[in-house]
Motif scaffolding. Structure first.
Motif, short mmCIF file in Angstrom:
data_model
loop_
_atom_site.label_atom_id
_atom_site.label_comp_id
_atom_site.label_asym_id
_atom_site.label_seq_id
_atom_site.Cartn_x
_atom_site.Cartn_y
_atom_site.Cartn_z
N TRP A 25 0.82 -1.22 0.00
CA TRP A 25 0.00 0.00 0.00
C TRP A 25 0.85 1.27 0.00
O TRP A 25 0.40 2.33 -0.44
N HIS A 83 -3.86 3.25 7.96
CA HIS A 83 -3.24 1.92 7.96
C HIS A 83 -2.58 1.61 9.30
O HIS A 83 -1.93 0.56 9.44
N ARG A 109 -9.13 3.36 0.67
CA ARG A 109 -8.82 2.86 2.02
C ARG A 109 -10.06 2.85 2.89
O ARG A 109 -10.29 1.92 3.67
N GLU A 200 -3.50 1.33 -9.83
CA GLU A 200 -2.82 0.44 -8.88
C GLU A 200 -1.84 -0.49 -9.61
O GLU A 200 -0.71 -0.68 -9.17
#
Length: 294
Positions: A25, A83, A109, A200
């Motif tokens: 990430w 995170h 997220r 991504e």
């Protein structure tokens, strides 16, 4: 997520040890690599700093990329804190008035945190603070719309939608009800969701390049070889998986709407990526798919 404790004070006292977070990430933060965070930050005070400290002090590339954009650095810190292994920190970040809702980093997220039992209710409330584009991205993920599935199971989708319905303010109810139900999901192409996935994949492909050997680099640049992997059904070696996935999506877009649709998705990916890098990368990755020419 991988995290390690790093001592920053002696046994006589002082502030708590920082944590070093790492994982795939972190590629969203200009480049992959570990990030040091306070173990127990006062989240509101931390995010209120002006100017914001760098998420990677000493990284000249990141410093050049961010420049004087304090809001971008704050968005990066929000992404990092979401995170954090301490659920209290994740919860405080979701609630914080300093969360940057218009950043492209946040919706993806927050959607994941709808499945985090410790902060799911706060995540649902945060979804409704996002602008329309961010809300659309969350719903695309939850409903797994588009060419690339997001990984939400039907049970997870129902759970997330229930949370979103309970948290939904009256003035945004139409946005939630406009989407398909779990049982009646739309199978048409979702440009935004597909572009998000391509961002991504392109970031991951760029990050892994330096670790490839000469043979792998040659194979990855061979469009004919990548396409043969697609048609044969053979599982690509890990070093080629992202490249094959990017080509696969390009072929599906071409089959669905030709070059016009490919350009629409690539443009959207450019808007969602830093400095439009994903659009430039896709121009190269999709060479010779249909009428596409790099």
């Amino acid at each position: 997520m991988i995290f390690r404790r790093k001592r920053t004070s002696n046994s006589s006292g002082g502030r708590q040890p920082d944590l070093v977070l790492d994982g795939s990430w972190t590629c969203e933060l200009y480049d992959c690599g570990p990030v040091r965070v306070p173990a127990r930050p006062d989240v509101d005070a931390f995010l209120a700093q002006q100017p914001m400290p760098s998420v990677r002090p000493g990284d000249a590339g990141l410093a050049s990329f961010v420049g004087d954009d304090d809001e971008l650095m704050r968005a990066m810190w929000c992404y990092v804190l979401l995170h954090h292994p301490d659920s209290a920190v994740r919860r405080e970040c979701l609630r914080s008035p300093h969360l940057v809702p218009n950043s492209a980093l946040i919706p993806d997220r927050v959607a994941d945190l709808l499945l985090d039992r410790e902060v799911a209710h706060e995540a649902a409330a945060t979804v409704w603070r996002l602008p329309d584009a961010g809300l659309r991205m969350v719903l695309n993920i939850v409903l797994s719309r588009g060419l690339v599935a997001s990984g939400f199971t039907s049970g997870e989708t129902r759970s997330a939608l229930n949370l979103l319905r309970h948290a939904c303010p009256p003035d945004r109810l139409a946005a939630l009800e406009a989407g398909p139900t779990v049982e009646q999901q739309d199978t048409s192409l979702d440009v935004f969701g597909t572009a998000s996935r391509l961002v991504e994949l392109c970031a991951a492909a760029d990050w892994e390049y330096n670790a490839l050997d000469e043979r792998q680099r040659d194979l990855r640049s061979n469009d004919n070889y990548l396409d043969r992997l697609l048609t044969s059904g053979e599982t690509p070696e890990p070093a080629l998986a992202n490249a094959v996935a990017i080509r696969r999506i390009g072929h599906r877009l071409n089959e669905t709407g030709g070059t016009a649709l490919m350009r629409e998705v690539a443009s959207c990916a450019g808007d969602l990526s830093d400095q439009g890098m994903a659009e430039r990368n896709l121009n190269r990755w999709w060479d010779k798919i249909g009428d596409w020419m790099a």
